[in-house]
Write an enzyme that holds these catalytic residues in place. Sequence first.
Site, PDB file in Angstrom:
ATOM      1  N   LYS A 143     -17.544  41.944  48.039  1.00 11.41           N
ATOM      2  CA  LYS A 143     -16.769  41.697  49.260  1.00 11.41           C
ATOM      3  C   LYS A 143     -17.470  40.553  49.990  1.00 11.41           C
ATOM      4  O   LYS A 143     -18.444  40.754  50.700  1.00 11.41           O
ATOM      5  CB  LYS A 143     -16.744  42.957  50.129  1.00 11.41           C
ATOM      6  CG  LYS A 143     -15.508  43.111  51.006  1.00 11.41           C
ATOM      7  CD  LYS A 143     -15.288  41.985  51.994  1.00 11.41           C
ATOM      8  CE  LYS A 143     -16.161  42.115  53.235  1.00 11.41           C
ATOM      9  NZ  LYS A 143     -16.063  40.913  54.099  1.00 11.41           N
ATOM     10  N   GLU A 154     -30.745  43.437  53.045  1.00 11.41           N
ATOM     11  CA  GLU A 154     -31.421  42.205  53.452  1.00 11.41           C
ATOM     12  C   GLU A 154     -30.783  41.816  54.777  1.00 11.41           C
ATOM     13  O   GLU A 154     -29.598  41.438  54.819  1.00 11.41           O
ATOM     14  CB  GLU A 154     -31.260  41.141  52.366  1.00 11.41           C
ATOM     15  CG  GLU A 154     -32.011  41.553  51.105  1.00 11.41           C
ATOM     16  CD  GLU A 154     -31.745  40.702  49.884  1.00 11.41           C
ATOM     17  OE1 GLU A 154     -30.936  39.782  49.964  1.00 11.41           O
ATOM     18  OE2 GLU A 154     -32.352  40.988  48.841  1.00 11.41           O
TER      19      GLU A 154
HETATM   20  P1  NAD Z   1     -22.405  40.362  59.154  1.00  6.65           P
HETATM   21  O1  NAD Z   1     -23.281  41.568  59.147  1.00  6.65           O
HETATM   22  O2  NAD Z   1     -21.496  40.142  60.302  1.00  6.65           O
HETATM   23  O3  NAD Z   1     -21.442  40.371  57.881  1.00  6.65           O
HETATM   24  C1  NAD Z   1     -21.970  40.453  56.567  1.00  6.65           C
HETATM   25  C2  NAD Z   1     -20.922  41.072  55.663  1.00  6.65           C
HETATM   26  O4  NAD Z   1     -20.716  42.428  56.041  1.00  6.65           O
HETATM   27  C3  NAD Z   1     -19.553  40.380  55.721  1.00  6.65           C
HETATM   28  O5  NAD Z   1     -19.009  40.350  54.425  1.00  6.65           O
HETATM   29  C4  NAD Z   1     -18.763  41.325  56.632  1.00  6.65           C
HETATM   30  O6  NAD Z   1     -17.371  41.274  56.410  1.00  6.65           O
HETATM   31  C5  NAD Z   1     -19.331  42.678  56.206  1.00  6.65           C
HETATM   32  N1  NAD Z   1     -19.196  43.747  57.199  1.00  6.65           N
HETATM   33  C6  NAD Z   1     -19.214  43.634  58.549  1.00  6.65           C
HETATM   34  N2  NAD Z   1     -19.094  44.863  59.110  1.00  6.65           N
HETATM   35  C7  NAD Z   1     -19.008  45.762  58.081  1.00  6.65           C
HETATM   36  C8  NAD Z   1     -18.866  47.173  58.017  1.00  6.65           C
HETATM   37  N3  NAD Z   1     -18.812  47.929  59.108  1.00  6.65           N
HETATM   38  N4  NAD Z   1     -18.817  47.739  56.806  1.00  6.65           N
HETATM   39  C9  NAD Z   1     -18.897  47.003  55.679  1.00  6.65           C
HETATM   40  N5  NAD Z   1     -19.008  45.663  55.677  1.00  6.65           N
HETATM   41  C10 NAD Z   1     -19.078  45.048  56.865  1.00  6.65           C
HETATM   42  O7  NAD Z   1     -23.361  39.140  58.907  1.00  6.65           O
HETATM   43  P2  NAD Z   1     -22.975  37.596  58.930  1.00  6.65           P
HETATM   44  O8  NAD Z   1     -22.673  37.214  60.330  1.00  6.65           O
HETATM   45  O9  NAD Z   1     -21.963  37.342  57.864  1.00  6.65           O
HETATM   46  O10 NAD Z   1     -24.335  36.923  58.438  1.00  6.65           O
HETATM   47  C11 NAD Z   1     -25.380  36.579  59.278  1.00  6.65           C
HETATM   48  C12 NAD Z   1     -26.464  37.632  59.236  1.00  6.65           C
HETATM   49  O11 NAD Z   1     -26.911  37.824  57.902  1.00  6.65           O
HETATM   50  C13 NAD Z   1     -27.693  37.236  60.032  1.00  6.65           C
HETATM   51  O12 NAD Z   1     -28.155  38.342  60.752  1.00  6.65           O
HETATM   52  C14 NAD Z   1     -28.693  36.864  58.942  1.00  6.65           C
HETATM   53  O13 NAD Z   1     -30.027  36.961  59.317  1.00  6.65           O
HETATM   54  C15 NAD Z   1     -28.334  37.813  57.881  1.00  6.65           C
HETATM   55  N6  NAD Z   1     -28.817  37.332  56.590  1.00  6.65           N
HETATM   56  C16 NAD Z   1     -29.888  37.944  56.021  1.00  6.65           C
HETATM   57  C17 NAD Z   1     -30.391  37.487  54.803  1.00  6.65           C
HETATM   58  C18 NAD Z   1     -31.568  38.136  54.133  1.00  6.65           C
HETATM   59  O14 NAD Z   1     -31.832  37.807  52.986  1.00  6.65           O
HETATM   60  N7  NAD Z   1     -32.291  39.022  54.788  1.00  6.65           N
HETATM   61  C19 NAD Z   1     -29.778  36.397  54.173  1.00  6.65           C
HETATM   62  C20 NAD Z   1     -28.694  35.788  54.797  1.00  6.65           C
HETATM   63  C21 NAD Z   1     -28.216  36.278  56.007  1.00  6.65           C
END
Ligand code: NAD
Length: 482
Positions: free
Chosen positions: A173, A249
């Site tokens: 997803k 992550e």
């Molecule tokens: P996000 O958490 O908003 O979304 C990530 C994914 O989760 C998307 O596909 C989204 O549709 C899905 N999602 C959102 N709510 C959900 C739910 N309730 N149930 C299931 N899926 C759900 O994150 P983002 O804004 O896309 O990305 C930025 C974040 O990702 C930042 O906090 C960044 O630090 C983190 N990040 C971490 C790493 C790592 O390796 N630790 C790498 C890249 C990004």
Amino acid sequence: MPHFEVQHYIDGQFVDGGPRFDILYPATNHVIGSAPEGGRDEVDRAVTAAQRAFKTWGRLPAAERRRLLKGFADRIRAHEKELVEIETWDVGRTVRENAHGYVPRIAANIEFFADFAVTHGSEAYPMDTGYINYVLRQPVGVAGLITPWNIPMLLATWKIGPALAFGNTVVLKPAEWTPIGAWKLAQLAHEAGLPPGVFNVVHGFGPDSAGAYLTQHPAVNLISFTGETTTGKAIMAAASATLKRLSYELGGKGANIIFDDVDLDRAVAVSLRASFFNQGEFCLAGPRLLVQRGVYEAFLDRFVAATRDLSVGDPFDPTTAIGALISREHLDRVAGYLDVARGTPAEIVAGGDRPDLPAPLDGGNFLNPTVIVGVAPEDRVCQEEIFGPVVTVGVFDDEEEAIAVANGVSYGLASVVQTRDLGRAVRVASAIESGTVWVNDFFVRDLRVPFGGMKQSGVGREGGHYSLEFYTEAKTVCLSNQ
Ligand code: NAD
């Protein structure tokens, strides 16, 4: 301008399903296509296909899986130019950054684990009594992979590679902001002959949409999630009902510690990358620069000058250093932190404003790279993940103080230590609470090492045999000598 009509990839077919939503190009906010929002039905069809495919994929010899996955990796490499451009349309990151080994790394994520699954054996323990215990590593089942928008194809393949190589089947997803790359990866996997149902992609959003339905689905055995810490908590709660195996992550707020014995030119170059790679939309970034008092003024002068020199604008122009932020909402959120800083004694010494760009880039989500000084470590700007081209520079006197400030946040993903004193590098790297510490460089990693975060930055590790452990069940067989 291209137009992308993205589809789900379910059971070996490209299909529609659910209402369509617009895809916007971050550098102009023009519509460049649309994607379908999968619901319960699409998730269920994908998971059912993955369950069925698991019965054969999970039992294939690893060498046969490797053959198919290498074909997938070869196609990724062969489409480098197209993938570099797709990543720019999706994310708004510059082609300049995308061109530096990005696509080879995506291919390596698949290829490395395809090889790893073939070359890694298992443990055996002969007992004094003559019994032999040995361990079988078997795939877990259907893997739900949920990825963010910031480095979408790299993070997707980082999960797809090991999940498939170790015999699981996948439902991916991708983030709603960046669906094009995942759709393209599905096309390349399809051309490589991955059997139907082995790899599926369902587009959609998080809550009450494809993401949430995937985490709730009883036939999904594990979830590997990369994204925000708050989302990770929601997924953990949802996944607990069916007791799924989880790997997280999550967010970061890394420190970049610069001691007074550094080569200043190198320290500035490393710091620019650690601050502004991917417009600062980077979990591994080091947006809290901590500089030892002896070089603070000299470093700040050079770093601010170099920051002001970074060209912001058209991501397709190979001379552009800083592209667009993912969305208008995100730009507003990042800019909100500048307002927070303006309400304190802090001073913005570079950036803080939006560049003056010609149409149609004037409609894009650009922010000049920004450097803030005079912020107290406990202020929100130093504590919360801003996820944009905004950094703070603070001063410290000794090692102990630097470590205390570096560790004084709730995150613990990655940090940078810059010093030519080997003993100090070893001491500080050991004391810092983060999953990765780079010494005198940034964002270099062998795929064999563990990757993940401490504290609020994650749960578990992936990479090399850590991925093997996550994506397989360990089964003990005790063999009688009778
Ligand atoms: P996000 O958490 O908003 O979304 C990530 C994914 O989760 C998307 O596909 C989204 O549709 C899905 N999602 C959102 N709510 C959900 C739910 N309730 N149930 C299931 N899926 C759900 O994150 P983002 O804004 O896309 O990305 C930025 C974040 O990702 C930042 O906090 C960044 O630090 C983190 N990040 C971490 C790493 C790592 O390796 N630790 C790498 C890249 C990004």
